[in-house]
Design an enzyme around this catalytic site. Sequence first.
Site, PDB file in Angstrom:
ATOM      1  N   GLY A  15    -116.398   4.702  23.536  1.00 62.19           N
ATOM      2  CA  GLY A  15    -117.568   5.035  22.703  1.00 62.19           C
ATOM      3  C   GLY A  15    -118.852   5.038  23.513  1.00 62.19           C
ATOM      4  N   ARG A  19    -126.177   3.123  19.387  1.00 66.37           N
ATOM      5  CA  ARG A  19    -127.186   2.172  18.897  1.00 66.37           C
ATOM      6  C   ARG A  19    -127.775   1.290  19.999  1.00 66.37           C
ATOM      7  NH1 ARG A  19    -123.197   0.145  14.264  1.00 66.37           N
ATOM      8  NH2 ARG A  19    -121.728   1.050  15.754  1.00 66.37           N
ATOM      9  N   TYR A 401    -141.611  -4.415  63.489  1.00 62.62           N
ATOM     10  CA  TYR A 401    -141.415  -3.012  63.117  1.00 62.62           C
ATOM     11  C   TYR A 401    -142.517  -2.187  63.731  1.00 62.62           C
ATOM     12  CZ  TYR A 401    -140.685   0.998  59.968  1.00 62.62           C
ATOM     13  OH  TYR A 401    -140.443   2.239  59.448  1.00 62.62           O
ATOM     14  N   ARG A 454    -156.332 -15.092  74.548  1.00 61.26           N
ATOM     15  CA  ARG A 454    -157.475 -15.301  73.670  1.00 61.26           C
ATOM     16  C   ARG A 454    -158.691 -14.768  74.379  1.00 61.26           C
ATOM     17  NH1 ARG A 454    -157.352 -21.618  72.641  1.00 61.26           N
ATOM     18  NH2 ARG A 454    -155.530 -21.734  71.295  1.00 61.26           N
TER      19      ARG A 454
HETATM   20  C1  UD1 Z   1    -114.655  -1.245  14.562  1.00 63.06           C
HETATM   21  C2  UD1 Z   1    -113.625  -1.352  13.428  1.00 63.06           C
HETATM   22  C3  UD1 Z   1    -114.156  -2.315  12.368  1.00 63.06           C
HETATM   23  C4  UD1 Z   1    -114.446  -3.662  12.993  1.00 63.06           C
HETATM   24  C5  UD1 Z   1    -115.381  -3.524  14.202  1.00 63.06           C
HETATM   25  C6  UD1 Z   1    -115.460  -4.840  14.940  1.00 63.06           C
HETATM   26  C7  UD1 Z   1    -112.464   0.780  13.247  1.00 63.06           C
HETATM   27  C8  UD1 Z   1    -112.350   2.064  12.498  1.00 63.06           C
HETATM   28  N1  UD1 Z   1    -113.399  -0.065  12.840  1.00 63.06           N
HETATM   29  O1  UD1 Z   1    -115.832  -0.690  14.008  1.00 63.06           O
HETATM   30  O2  UD1 Z   1    -113.212  -2.458  11.303  1.00 63.06           O
HETATM   31  O3  UD1 Z   1    -115.027  -4.520  12.025  1.00 63.06           O
HETATM   32  O4  UD1 Z   1    -114.872  -2.538  15.122  1.00 63.06           O
HETATM   33  O5  UD1 Z   1    -116.423  -4.812  15.946  1.00 63.06           O
HETATM   34  O6  UD1 Z   1    -111.702   0.562  14.159  1.00 63.06           O
HETATM   35  N2  UD1 Z   1    -114.000   3.513  20.727  1.00 63.06           N
HETATM   36  C9  UD1 Z   1    -113.237   4.372  21.524  1.00 63.06           C
HETATM   37  N3  UD1 Z   1    -113.048   5.637  21.103  1.00 63.06           N
HETATM   38  C10 UD1 Z   1    -113.528   6.111  19.930  1.00 63.06           C
HETATM   39  C11 UD1 Z   1    -114.284   5.234  19.124  1.00 63.06           C
HETATM   40  C12 UD1 Z   1    -114.496   3.939  19.551  1.00 63.06           C
HETATM   41  O7  UD1 Z   1    -112.777   3.992  22.586  1.00 63.06           O
HETATM   42  O8  UD1 Z   1    -113.296   7.297  19.625  1.00 63.06           O
HETATM   43  C13 UD1 Z   1    -114.234   2.141  21.209  1.00 63.06           C
HETATM   44  C14 UD1 Z   1    -115.694   1.803  21.407  1.00 63.06           C
HETATM   45  O9  UD1 Z   1    -116.088   2.067  22.743  1.00 63.06           O
HETATM   46  C15 UD1 Z   1    -115.741   0.306  21.099  1.00 63.06           C
HETATM   47  C16 UD1 Z   1    -114.587   0.102  20.125  1.00 63.06           C
HETATM   48  O10 UD1 Z   1    -113.761   1.244  20.229  1.00 63.06           O
HETATM   49  O11 UD1 Z   1    -115.519  -0.485  22.244  1.00 63.06           O
HETATM   50  C17 UD1 Z   1    -115.069  -0.062  18.696  1.00 63.06           C
HETATM   51  O12 UD1 Z   1    -115.801   1.091  18.343  1.00 63.06           O
HETATM   52  P1  UD1 Z   1    -117.117   0.997  17.461  1.00 63.06           P
HETATM   53  O13 UD1 Z   1    -117.650   2.353  17.264  1.00 63.06           O
HETATM   54  O14 UD1 Z   1    -118.021  -0.058  17.980  1.00 63.06           O
HETATM   55  O15 UD1 Z   1    -116.430   0.528  16.084  1.00 63.06           O
HETATM   56  P2  UD1 Z   1    -117.130  -0.243  14.899  1.00 63.06           P
HETATM   57  O16 UD1 Z   1    -117.883   0.716  14.066  1.00 63.06           O
HETATM   58  O17 UD1 Z   1    -117.844  -1.422  15.398  1.00 63.06           O
END
Ligand code: UD1
Length: 502
Positions: A15, A19, A401, A454
Amino acid sequence: MSSQNTTSVIILAAGQGTRMKSEMPKVLHCVAGRPMLGYAMLLARHVATKNVAVVVGHGSDKLRTYLQKEAVQFEPYLVVEQTEQLGTGHAVQQAYPALTAGSSALASQYVIMCGDTPLLTTETISALVGYHQTERATLTLLTTHLPDPSGYGRVLREAEGTVCRVVEDRDASPEEKKVSEINVGTYVVEAQFLETALGKLSPQNAQGEYYLTDIIEMAVKDKQKVMAWVTKDSLETTGVNNRVHLALAEKEMRRRICERLLLDGVTILDPDRVVVDHQVTVGRDSVLHPGVVLEGQTQVGECCTIRANSRLTNSVVHRGVTIQDACVLQEATVEDEAVIGPMAHLRPGTVIHRKAKVGNFVELKKTEVGEGSKVNHLSYLGDTWIGRNVNVGAGTITCNYDGYQKAQTVIEDNVFIGSDVQLIAPVTIGKGALIAAGTTVTDNVPADALGISRVSQITKEGTAARRRALLDSSVLPTNGQSGQVEDRPSATPVIQEEQKSS
Ligand code: UD1
Ligand code: CA
């Protein structure tokens, strides 16, 4: 199951972390000096008996670079690219085939976790895996209760208490939003079930994403055993989505580090006001004053005192060293019982040997100060080697230098350098030599010689008094207006006249 269990881990880190409002991928943001991804990798290595897969996407080059740099700690792992971030379920869909490609690598269960939960402890993840195994569950998720659960997926349970599904915050009804039990995003899933469930995921939700959380409901409908391990330490489960969360994680991680040091016998006068990175070591009976910052791979030995507002980065401090207030040490080494500062700056490649002293407003770069030697006031020494029992006078400067390249200064044992000396490098001062105050050293000075350069002093009897008289006589009755100063005759001609006549 029981002892035959083998575990692979999938870390979700593709991700963007919108934010965070950052150029950098979210999981590379540091907590106590280590990228969040690093914490996830170490946790993964703690539970994995088989391979670890990291799903990357946004800023994947940067993530790969970081993983390679720390490969020794993290191996074995493989990196899986998720080119389009279609959700956490989609991310696992990419990782699973990569992990099962070689049949010898097949695991019986998968731990899935997020790269943005840096406070999770090895105790909790081990407890989760242990619970999953003793319960012989198909799927076990980690949950906790939060006073403010907003933003997280809520864990929905049947009246009798069994987990039925997880609903995302943005898909939740007002009633569901009131649920305080949240999904941490860490799961243990049996391999066979995971494979089937991944094949059935679809993006039917508010975001049009493939939610990994949908596999929970699938398991329930399939009459599989779904369990939840509820952890009481809700701070530990903080998922970092913005910099408010990041600051919270940072504070908690630093608190843990200070607690560990305190229990190991380090005195910290105000634990809320020292900043110690996760890899730093501090020996027992050392004292850290408020505002001390110990960064990177810094090592502080036993019985040291580091006073207020000093920052040590990747530096090694041996035993019984005193670092006075407001010093900066970067890639420097300080041996036993040396005293540094206040307000000294030791730059990379600096070595201070036993019982040497480096004092106020001294800057050293690639400089070695021998045992018992002193550089106490207002100096800049660069590319310099200093032997034992040398005294470097106040204001001494190496001119290392020439605008094109750096040159070396060598000051051998027992040399005495007077105040305000410039050493034009390359230059060597032989053992036991004496350099007179105010000297500009351009040539080597042999052992036991005196070096002096000096302009000889001129003394004019009475000149100061005559100048004063001249100026006094020309001052008009003062009314405090500054314009009158310009009407004074200059006393300079008097002085120049006297010099000519000498
Ligand atoms: C996710 C969970 C939520 C949980 C929360 C805890 C899901 C649908 N939701 O939501 O239930 O309460 O984590 O913190 O799983 N990521 C990928 N590929 C993607 C999307 C995300 O690798 O396509 C990774 C992100 O980099 C991150 C993690 O997955 O490290 C979680 O993604 P994020 O978007 O933060 O999920 P939340 O909305 O927090
Ligand atoms: Ca998250």
